[in-house]
Design an enzyme around this catalytic site. Structure first.
Site, PDB file in Angstrom:
ATOM      1  N   GLU A  80       0.818  -1.216   0.000  1.00 61.02           N
ATOM      2  CA  GLU A  80       0.000   0.000   0.000  1.00 61.02           C
ATOM      3  C   GLU A  80       0.855   1.271   0.000  1.00 61.02           C
ATOM      4  O   GLU A  80       0.495   2.264  -0.631  1.00 61.02           O
ATOM      5  CB  GLU A  80      -0.929   0.004   1.222  1.00 61.02           C
ATOM      6  CG  GLU A  80      -1.974   1.099   1.182  1.00 61.02           C
ATOM      7  CD  GLU A  80      -2.973   0.993   2.322  1.00 61.02           C
ATOM      8  OE1 GLU A  80      -3.902   1.809   2.344  1.00 61.02           O
ATOM      9  OE2 GLU A  80      -2.830   0.104   3.172  1.00 61.02           O
ATOM     10  N   ASP A  81       1.994   1.231   0.698  1.00 70.03           N
ATOM     11  CA  ASP A  81       2.757   2.469   0.933  1.00 70.03           C
ATOM     12  C   ASP A  81       4.070   2.577   0.170  1.00 70.03           C
ATOM     13  O   ASP A  81       4.788   3.567   0.316  1.00 70.03           O
ATOM     14  CB  ASP A  81       3.045   2.617   2.434  1.00 70.03           C
ATOM     15  CG  ASP A  81       1.778   2.845   3.246  1.00 70.03           C
ATOM     16  OD1 ASP A  81       0.755   3.198   2.638  1.00 70.03           O
ATOM     17  OD2 ASP A  81       1.812   2.666   4.475  1.00 70.03           O
TER      18      ASP A  81
END
Length: 322
Positions: A80-81
């Site tokens: 996600e990051d």
């Protein structure tokens, strides 16, 4: 309630303590991978981002989770990051870990908004259905617990939004799964931010007699241990003060002050069999007087999550209850 940050050494030590076999090499590989790809990222506190997955993984190690879950916890924000793909996670750590990471990523994309009370249950069911592997839900619960422990770094409006979401979604999910230690802490942390004045009042009231209460719990535990030993019942006896949100709820429900809340203590007796559970109940009834209307037999009638135990409120001398 904010705990000291954990390290990869803490995680491995806890894993070895709780499990017969631990794949230390795989866990270290997951940590190094996460540390490398989160490098340079910071939390709102200014700390290195890797602190978050480390603490999430430690919470799961405390719950005796397996190696794959710990690896997925360390990696849960990488897709996600960062620019890492789920395929790369699969190539490096296998399908099991990759599927858990993908599951956590999918749940993170659900945007919880304030919903009507009658819709909350449907939302929880949807959340559970999306996390097909129950370990994904556990990672998400641990993720939320660490974020709640560090909620002071957010602005007030975000604190309230996260606390409300925690109270309505995450704490009930922890309860449904029977992970009561997570449920209690999630509720207390949410309570702290949703009702700060009431939270402070209860904390201050409890702190005034903290030493006295600790001595009382220790005394009761010892009385019960001795009595169980005489009856040759092997048991683990633990005690704690009731968690703050349950005290607040009782005060609201019964329209009473904290001085009128009698059962501020909870003791747990863990035995090896159903027969010993009922025998232990007889032992404590010989020691203390049961309070009428407070007996609950979750062995004869288990909860939906198959939690089984006997709950009772007992009166000791001078009106103290447990």
């Amino acid at each position: 309630m904010e705990n000291k940050n954990k390290t990869i050494d803490d995680i491995i030590k806890k894993m070895k303590m709780n499990r017969k076999k631990t794949n230390t090499g795989l866990i270290l590989k997951a940590y190094n991978f996460a540390e490398e790809h989160h490098r340079g990222q910071k939390r709102l506190s200014g700390e290195d981002y890797i602190i978050h997955p480390l603490n999430v993984a430690y919470l799961l190690a405390e719950l005796h989770m397996d190696d794959a879950t710990i690896c997925a916890a360390l990696l849960h924000d990488v897709v996600e990051d960062t620019n890492i793909t789920n395929e790369e996670i699969q190539n490096a750590f296998g399908t099991e870990v990759a599927e858990m990471v993908a599951g956590v990523t999918k749940l993170s994309k659900i945007r919880y908004v304030t919903i009507e009370e009658e819709q909350v249950e449907n939302y929880r069911k949807m959340f559970l259905a999306m996390g097909k592997d129950i370990r994904v839900i556990l990672i998400k619960l641990a993720d939320r617990l660490h974020n709640m422990r560090t909620l002071s770094n957010l602005k007030r409006d975000r604190q309230i939004a996260n606390a409300k979401e925690t109270m309505e979604l995450y704490a009930p999910l922890a309860n449904r799964l029977g992970i009561y230690s997570l449920k209690w802490e999630l509720e207390d942390l949410a309570f702290r931010y949703l009702y700060p004045e009431e939270y402070r009042e209860i904390v201050m009231s409890i702190e005034k007699k903290r030493e006295e209460r600790i001595e009382f719990i220790d005394r009761i535990k010892e009385e019960i241990r001795i009595a169980l030993k005489k009856q040759k019942i092997v048991a683990e006896v633990t005690g704690r003060a009731k968690h703050l949100y349950s005290i607040y709820r009782k005060m609201q429900r019964d329209n009473i002050t904290i001085d009128q809340v009698y059962d501020l203590f909870a003791l747990r007796i863990i035995v090896n069999s159903v027969k010993d559970c009922y025998a232990a109940l007889g032992v404590v009834h010989d020691l203390y007087t049961p309070m009428p209307g407070r007996f609950k037999d979750y062995i004869a009638v288990p909860k939906p999550n198959m939690y089984q135990s006997i709950h009772n409120t007992l009166i000791r001398t001078k009106g103290n209850t447990i």
